[in-house]
Scaffold this active site. Structure first.
Site, mmCIF file in Angstrom:
data_model
loop_
_atom_site.group_PDB
_atom_site.id
_atom_site.type_symbol
_atom_site.label_atom_id
_atom_site.label_comp_id
_atom_site.label_asym_id
_atom_site.label_seq_id
_atom_site.Cartn_x
_atom_site.Cartn_y
_atom_site.Cartn_z
ATOM 1 N N ASN A 1 0.872 -1.240 -0.106
ATOM 2 C CA ASN A 1 -0.043 -0.067 -0.138
ATOM 3 C C ASN A 1 0.946 1.132 -0.035
ATOM 4 O O ASN A 1 1.290 1.649 1.101
ATOM 5 C CB ASN A 1 -0.852 -0.019 1.255
ATOM 6 C CG ASN A 1 -1.645 1.312 1.485
ATOM 7 O OD1 ASN A 1 -1.623 2.056 0.626
ATOM 8 N ND2 ASN A 1 -2.126 1.475 2.752
ATOM 9 N N TRP A 2 1.028 1.809 -1.048
ATOM 10 C CA TRP A 2 1.882 2.929 -1.302
ATOM 11 C C TRP A 2 1.389 4.105 -0.526
ATOM 12 O O TRP A 2 2.200 5.265 -0.462
ATOM 13 C CB TRP A 2 2.116 3.307 -2.794
ATOM 14 C CG TRP A 2 3.183 2.235 -3.439
ATOM 15 C CD1 TRP A 2 3.701 1.221 -2.895
ATOM 16 C CD2 TRP A 2 3.756 2.473 -4.543
ATOM 17 N NE1 TRP A 2 4.630 0.614 -3.768
ATOM 18 C CE2 TRP A 2 4.355 1.445 -4.881
ATOM 19 C CE3 TRP A 2 3.649 3.342 -5.786
ATOM 20 C CZ2 TRP A 2 5.345 1.253 -6.182
ATOM 21 C CZ3 TRP A 2 4.197 3.232 -7.049
ATOM 22 C CH2 TRP A 2 5.037 2.057 -7.223
ATOM 23 N N LYS A 3 0.331 4.368 -0.334
ATOM 24 C CA LYS A 3 -0.292 5.548 0.068
ATOM 25 C C LYS A 3 -0.241 6.650 -0.683
ATOM 26 O O LYS A 3 -0.364 6.304 -1.834
ATOM 27 C CB LYS A 3 -0.160 5.860 1.455
ATOM 28 C CG LYS A 3 -0.127 4.445 2.657
ATOM 29 C CD LYS A 3 -0.010 4.656 3.939
ATOM 30 C CE LYS A 3 -0.100 3.418 4.771
ATOM 31 N NZ LYS A 3 -0.295 3.715 6.241
ATOM 32 N N HIS A 50 -9.689 1.274 4.693
ATOM 33 C CA HIS A 50 -8.464 1.229 5.347
ATOM 34 C C HIS A 50 -8.663 2.426 6.629
ATOM 35 O O HIS A 50 -9.393 3.527 6.408
ATOM 36 C CB HIS A 50 -7.210 1.931 4.439
ATOM 37 C CG HIS A 50 -5.918 2.044 5.128
ATOM 38 N ND1 HIS A 50 -5.802 2.895 5.948
ATOM 39 C CD2 HIS A 50 -4.804 0.990 4.912
ATOM 40 C CE1 HIS A 50 -4.448 2.579 6.472
ATOM 41 N NE2 HIS A 50 -4.109 1.443 5.593
ATOM 42 N N GLU A 65 -7.143 4.936 7.688
ATOM 43 C CA GLU A 65 -6.822 6.267 7.413
ATOM 44 C C GLU A 65 -8.084 6.725 6.629
ATOM 45 O O GLU A 65 -8.250 8.017 6.932
ATOM 46 C CB GLU A 65 -5.468 6.519 6.621
ATOM 47 C CG GLU A 65 -4.353 6.101 7.385
ATOM 48 C CD GLU A 65 -2.955 5.698 6.633
ATOM 49 O OE1 GLU A 65 -2.815 5.633 5.475
ATOM 50 O OE2 GLU A 65 -2.219 5.235 7.452
ATOM 51 N N GLU A 93 -5.803 -4.802 10.469
ATOM 52 C CA GLU A 93 -4.654 -4.114 10.911
ATOM 53 C C GLU A 93 -5.078 -3.150 12.239
ATOM 54 O O GLU A 93 -5.869 -2.355 12.126
ATOM 55 C CB GLU A 93 -4.806 -2.907 9.821
ATOM 56 C CG GLU A 93 -4.163 -3.387 8.495
ATOM 57 C CD GLU A 93 -3.602 -2.391 7.469
ATOM 58 O OE1 GLU A 93 -2.571 -2.620 7.160
ATOM 59 O OE2 GLU A 93 -4.346 -1.189 7.304
ATOM 60 N N GLY A 126 2.185 2.340 10.654
ATOM 61 C CA GLY A 126 3.192 3.351 10.693
ATOM 62 C C GLY A 126 4.093 3.673 11.941
ATOM 63 O O GLY A 126 4.665 4.521 11.899
ATOM 64 N N SER A 128 2.829 -2.011 10.468
ATOM 65 C CA SER A 128 4.199 -2.247 10.769
ATOM 66 C C SER A 128 4.755 -3.487 10.512
ATOM 67 O O SER A 128 5.565 -4.060 11.253
ATOM 68 C CB SER A 128 4.594 -1.663 12.392
ATOM 69 O OG SER A 128 4.289 -0.252 12.372
ATOM 70 N N GLY A 140 2.485 -1.063 4.293
ATOM 71 C CA GLY A 140 2.716 0.235 4.037
ATOM 72 C C GLY A 140 4.214 0.869 3.706
ATOM 73 O O GLY A 140 4.660 0.427 2.740
HETATM 74 P P1 PGA Z 1 2.578 0.358 7.833
HETATM 75 O O1 PGA Z 1 1.134 0.712 6.857
HETATM 76 O O2 PGA Z 1 3.218 -0.911 7.245
HETATM 77 O O3 PGA Z 1 3.343 1.518 7.353
HETATM 78 O O4 PGA Z 1 2.197 0.075 9.236
HETATM 79 C C1 PGA Z 1 0.227 -0.292 6.764
HETATM 80 C C2 PGA Z 1 -1.063 -0.046 6.180
HETATM 81 O O5 PGA Z 1 -1.488 1.264 6.426
HETATM 82 O O6 PGA Z 1 -1.832 -0.592 5.366
#
Ligand code: PGA
Length: 250
Positions: free
Chosen positions: A9-11, A95, A97, A167, A173, A212, A233
């Site tokens: 997931n590149w965001k 997600h 976010e 998640e 993150g 993470s 991510g």
């Molecule tokens: P992260 O993000 O691996 O940076 O914790 C995971 C995600 O948000 O899908």
């Protein structure tokens, strides 16, 4: 046996040159690792580029969000069929976010799940509790509520057309993921809840882990009986790290 799946997931990261280097490296690094599935979810403007580079390889691609409607006056939104036009087989739905920053509610997430399946994509349906909910011991209650919103809308057979991603929001993150055993216990809870409706779907659906996931903890997480892959991510932004995590799944 459920085949493992790693989704990057590149965001909101990337640019044309950077994307090309990362995608080329992933293609090269995973060419001979065919015992797991891989996908990379890129920002919408780069879907054509992901398609151009990943087409014909063993890496799929997808979007990170979409609108639940087929079309209409929704400035700035992207309809499900638009992702299909660029060859997406996956789309991340719900997600944390988006739930937090864009106020996506459980019913909206469920509508998006259904809309993605309708156009033939596999939703990567994210669930997970916040830090406060985690500290209050409400993890199971929260994921059950999020899961039930989709189950109520599409049933267990509908859910089977997607992939789940647990998640814990407090782990995203932060570099401090859930311990493999803690993660496993929530994954097992999720599978048991699905089994109460349909044991066949519970046995076959893939439940990815996210928050993470790094090179250092991937193999251990992926060895847990109810963890069927990873939603990655940060570590998906570094070719060597993403490739190493994918190889651990292989
Ligand atoms: P992260 O993000 O691996 O940076 O914790 C995971 C995600 O948000 O899908």
């Amino acid at each position: 046996m459920r085949r493992k799946l790693v989704v990057g997931n590149w965001k909101m990261y990337g640019n044309l040159a950077w994307n090309k280097a990362l995608l080329d490296a992933a293609v090269e690094g995973l060419r001979d690792y065919r015992n797991a599935d891989y996908a990379i979810c890129v920002p919408h403007p780069y879907l054509w580029q992901a398609q151009a580079i990943l087409q014909g390889t063993n890496i799929a691609w997808g979007g990170q969000n979409m609108n639940q409607f087929e079309g209409g006056a929704f400035t700035g939104s992207v309809a499900p069929h638009m992702l299909v036009d660029f060859g997406c087989s996956y789309v991340i739905i719900g997600h944390s976010e988006r739930r937090e920053l864009c106020n996506e509610s459980d019913p909206v997430v469920a509508a998006k799940f259904e809309a993605a399946v309708k156009v033939g994509m596999k939703p990567v349906f994210c669930i997970g509790e916040s830090r406060e909910e985690h500290e209050a011991g409400e993890a199971e209650e929260v994921v059950a509520r999020q899961l039930d919103a989709v189950l109520t809308r599409v049933g267990a057979e509908g859910l089977a057309k997607g992939v789940l991603a647990y998640e814990p929001v407090w782990a995203i993150g932060t570099g401090r993921g859930a311990s493999p055993h803690k993660a496993q216990s929530v994954h097992a809870f999720i599978r048991k809840r699905i089994a109460s409706l349909d044991s066949g779907v519970a046995a076959s659906i893939r439940i990815l882990h996210g928050g993470s996931v790094r090179v250092a903890n991937a193999a251990q997480l992926l060895s847990m009986p109810d963890i069927d892959g990873a939603l990655v991510g940060n570590a998906s932004l570094v070719a060597d790290q993403f490739i190493a995590i994918c190889r651990a799944a292989n």
